[in-house]
Design a protein around this motif. Structure first.
Motif, PDB file in Angstrom:
ATOM      1  N   VAL A   1       0.838  -1.208   0.000  1.00 32.92           N
ATOM      2  CA  VAL A   1       0.000   0.000   0.000  1.00 32.92           C
ATOM      3  C   VAL A   1       0.871   1.255   0.000  1.00 32.92           C
ATOM      4  N   LEU A   2       1.907   1.257   0.830  1.00 32.14           N
ATOM      5  CA  LEU A   2       2.808   2.412   0.889  1.00 32.14           C
ATOM      6  C   LEU A   2       3.467   2.680  -0.459  1.00 32.14           C
ATOM      7  N   TYR A   3       3.909   1.616  -1.108  1.00 28.54           N
ATOM      8  CA  TYR A   3       4.577   1.769  -2.402  1.00 28.54           C
ATOM      9  C   TYR A   3       3.591   2.210  -3.486  1.00 28.54           C
ATOM     10  N   ALA A   4       2.458   1.532  -3.543  1.00 29.20           N
ATOM     11  CA  ALA A   4       1.535   1.749  -4.655  1.00 29.20           C
ATOM     12  C   ALA A   4       0.788   3.072  -4.580  1.00 29.20           C
ATOM     13  N   THR A   5       0.552   3.588  -3.368  1.00 29.95           N
ATOM     14  CA  THR A   5      -0.278   4.794  -3.232  1.00 29.95           C
ATOM     15  C   THR A   5       0.531   6.079  -3.108  1.00 29.95           C
ATOM     16  N   ARG A   6       1.860   5.971  -3.029  1.00 30.11           N
ATOM     17  CA  ARG A   6       2.642   7.204  -2.921  1.00 30.11           C
ATOM     18  C   ARG A   6       2.496   8.025  -4.198  1.00 30.11           C
ATOM     19  N   PRO A   7       2.614   9.348  -4.108  1.00 32.38           N
ATOM     20  CA  PRO A   7       2.458  10.205  -5.285  1.00 32.38           C
ATOM     21  C   PRO A   7       3.342   9.767  -6.450  1.00 32.38           C
ATOM     22  N   GLY A   8       2.737   9.640  -7.633  1.00 29.95           N
ATOM     23  CA  GLY A   8       3.464   9.250  -8.831  1.00 29.95           C
ATOM     24  C   GLY A   8       3.599   7.761  -9.012  1.00 29.95           C
ATOM     25  N   SER A   9       3.084   6.965  -8.079  1.00 31.71           N
ATOM     26  CA  SER A   9       3.220   5.515  -8.187  1.00 31.71           C
ATOM     27  C   SER A   9       2.042   4.908  -8.948  1.00 31.71           C
ATOM     28  N   LEU A  10       1.930   3.586  -8.910  1.00 33.72           N
ATOM     29  CA  LEU A  10       0.977   2.863  -9.741  1.00 33.72           C
ATOM     30  C   LEU A  10      -0.476   3.161  -9.395  1.00 33.72           C
ATOM     31  N   LEU A  11      -0.772   3.272  -8.098  1.00 34.35           N
ATOM     32  CA  LEU A  11      -2.141   3.520  -7.646  1.00 34.35           C
ATOM     33  C   LEU A  11      -2.152   4.735  -6.728  1.00 34.35           C
ATOM     34  N   ALA A  12      -1.557   5.798  -7.178  1.00 36.23           N
ATOM     35  CA  ALA A  12      -1.351   6.981  -6.346  1.00 36.23           C
ATOM     36  C   ALA A  12      -2.637   7.441  -5.663  1.00 36.23           C
ATOM     37  N   ASN A  13      -2.538   7.566  -4.331  1.00 39.61           N
ATOM     38  CA  ASN A  13      -3.661   8.063  -3.532  1.00 39.61           C
ATOM     39  C   ASN A  13      -3.060   8.782  -2.332  1.00 39.61           C
ATOM     40  N   ARG A  14      -3.004  10.074  -2.409  1.00 44.70           N
ATOM     41  CA  ARG A  14      -2.305  10.867  -1.397  1.00 44.70           C
ATOM     42  C   ARG A  14      -2.867  10.652   0.008  1.00 44.70           C
ATOM     43  N   ALA A  15      -4.189  10.625   0.131  1.00 45.86           N
ATOM     44  CA  ALA A  15      -4.814  10.484   1.450  1.00 45.86           C
ATOM     45  C   ALA A  15      -4.456   9.147   2.104  1.00 45.86           C
ATOM     46  N   VAL A  16      -4.562   8.075   1.324  1.00 46.44           N
ATOM     47  CA  VAL A  16      -4.241   6.745   1.861  1.00 46.44           C
ATOM     48  C   VAL A  16      -2.768   6.661   2.227  1.00 46.44           C
ATOM     49  N   PHE A  17      -1.916   7.171   1.341  1.00 48.07           N
ATOM     50  CA  PHE A  17      -0.476   7.111   1.603  1.00 48.07           C
ATOM     51  C   PHE A  17      -0.114   7.859   2.879  1.00 48.07           C
ATOM     52  N   ILE A  18      -0.639   9.072   3.037  1.00 53.35           N
ATOM     53  CA  ILE A  18      -0.318   9.871   4.222  1.00 53.35           C
ATOM     54  C   ILE A  18      -0.793   9.169   5.491  1.00 53.35           C
ATOM     55  N   ALA A  19      -2.007   8.611   5.467  1.00 48.25           N
ATOM     56  CA  ALA A  19      -2.561   7.941   6.646  1.00 48.25           C
ATOM     57  C   ALA A  19      -1.721   6.737   7.051  1.00 48.25           C
ATOM     58  N   VAL A  20      -1.396   5.887   6.077  1.00 50.05           N
ATOM     59  CA  VAL A  20      -0.619   4.675   6.382  1.00 50.05           C
ATOM     60  C   VAL A  20       0.810   5.035   6.765  1.00 50.05           C
ATOM     61  N   ASN A  21       1.381   6.003   6.091  1.00 47.09           N
ATOM     62  CA  ASN A  21       2.753   6.421   6.376  1.00 47.09           C
ATOM     63  C   ASN A  21       2.881   6.972   7.792  1.00 47.09           C
ATOM     64  N   ILE A  22       1.917   7.797   8.203  1.00 51.39           N
ATOM     65  CA  ILE A  22       1.944   8.342   9.562  1.00 51.39           C
ATOM     66  C   ILE A  22       1.787   7.224  10.580  1.00 51.39           C
ATOM     67  N   LEU A  23       0.876   6.293  10.323  1.00 49.71           N
ATOM     68  CA  LEU A  23       0.660   5.166  11.239  1.00 49.71           C
ATOM     69  C   LEU A  23       1.945   4.366  11.432  1.00 49.71           C
ATOM     70  N   VAL A  24       2.620   4.050  10.338  1.00 46.77           N
ATOM     71  CA  VAL A  24       3.867   3.281  10.418  1.00 46.77           C
ATOM     72  C   VAL A  24       4.947   4.077  11.147  1.00 46.77           C
ATOM     73  N   ASN A  25       5.060   5.359  10.834  1.00 45.63           N
ATOM     74  CA  ASN A  25       6.077   6.195  11.475  1.00 45.63           C
ATOM     75  C   ASN A  25       5.855   6.339  12.973  1.00 45.63           C
ATOM     76  N   VAL A  26       4.599   6.353  13.388  1.00 42.78           N
ATOM     77  CA  VAL A  26       4.285   6.509  14.812  1.00 42.78           C
ATOM     78  C   VAL A  26       4.541   5.215  15.584  1.00 42.78           C
ATOM     79  N   VAL A  27       4.113   4.096  15.016  1.00 43.33           N
ATOM     80  CA  VAL A  27       4.155   2.821  15.749  1.00 43.33           C
ATOM     81  C   VAL A  27       5.538   2.181  15.722  1.00 43.33           C
ATOM     82  N   ARG A  28       6.217   2.251  14.587  1.00 40.63           N
ATOM     83  CA  ARG A  28       7.465   1.497  14.389  1.00 40.63           C
ATOM     84  C   ARG A  28       8.550   1.774  15.432  1.00 40.63           C
ATOM     85  N   PRO A  29       8.759   3.029  15.880  1.00 43.36           N
ATOM     86  CA  PRO A  29       9.865   3.269  16.825  1.00 43.36           C
ATOM     87  C   PRO A  29       9.540   2.924  18.283  1.00 43.36           C
ATOM     88  N   ILE A  30       8.286   2.580  18.596  1.00 48.72           N
ATOM     89  CA  ILE A  30       7.909   2.336  19.991  1.00 48.72           C
ATOM     90  C   ILE A  30       8.580   1.058  20.493  1.00 48.72           C
TER      91      ILE A  30
END
Length: 219
Positions: free
Chosen positions: A39-68
């Protein structure tokens, strides 16, 4: 050593608990992490299934949870565990939390390896008329398979490491055995034997991962 032999059945049970925790966590976390990474790869701007809203939501979720840190993460999701599996302690609770933690780590590894695929390969598939989802699953993923497998191997080692903390929440495992029957009783041979078994498990997983990665790279 006599005390270790006396506790041999408990040691065998601890090995089984570790394999259970690590096996399910790597499998479940690996699948969920793969989905998130795609999802992160495909929805990032300019990618195969670009969707800015989905990318931002998933990216923030991963960035918040991963370092805990895992222990803090396990404590923080206890309300979620109560709703989903009905308990916050024991082997199943630790496995559930570790699966989620592994998924967020895997997602970033998958994303980064997919981004490393040569853009020309994707463009060639697009020019041939392939659909975005087809390009993602039949071109991009196979091209990145070798490095992704190495990434999963790295996650396996990390999961084995985190599984040693299972005893803090009644999850058992080799880490709990080493503390309970080793260090707390000043029985250092028990600690060293447990460490040796963990090293064997890690090296076996590393060997298998490297072998599969070489196979994927040579295909």
């Amino acid at each position: 050593m006599d005390e270790f032999l006396t506790n041999l059945p408990v040691f065998r049970e601890a090995i089984g608990q570790t394999f259970y925790i690590v096996g399910i966590s790597v499998l479940a976390g690996g699948l969920l992490g793969l989905a998130l990474g795609l999802v992160l790869y495909a929805t990032r701007p300019g990618s195969l299934l670009a969707n800015r809203a989905v990318f931002i939501a998933v990216n923030i979720l991963v960035n918040v949870v991963r370092p805990i840190p895992f222990v803090i993460f396990l404590t923080a999701i206890q309300p979620l565990m109560l709703v989903t599996i009905g308990t916050t302690i024991g082997t199943d609770a630790v496995t559930f939390a570790l699966s989620l933690a592994a998924a967020f780590a895997v997602s970033r590894i998958v994303e980064q390896n997919l981004l490393a695929v040569e853009p020309g390969v994707v463009e060639a598939a697009r020019a041939a008329g392939a659909r975005p989802l087809s390009i993602l699953l039949t071109v991009v993923v196979p091209e990145a398979l070798g490095p992704v497998v190495l990434g999963y191997t790295f996650i396996f080692v990390g999961v084995v490491d985190m599984s040693a903390q299972a005893g803090l929440f009644g999850g058992g495992g080799l880490g709990d055995f080493a503390v309970t029957y080793g260090s707390q009783r000043y029985n250092w041979p028990v600690v060293y034997i447990t460490v040796a078994v963990i090293i064997v498990i890690v090296q076996a997983g590393q060997f298998l991962g490297n072998f599969l990665a070489r196979k994927a790279l040579r295909r």
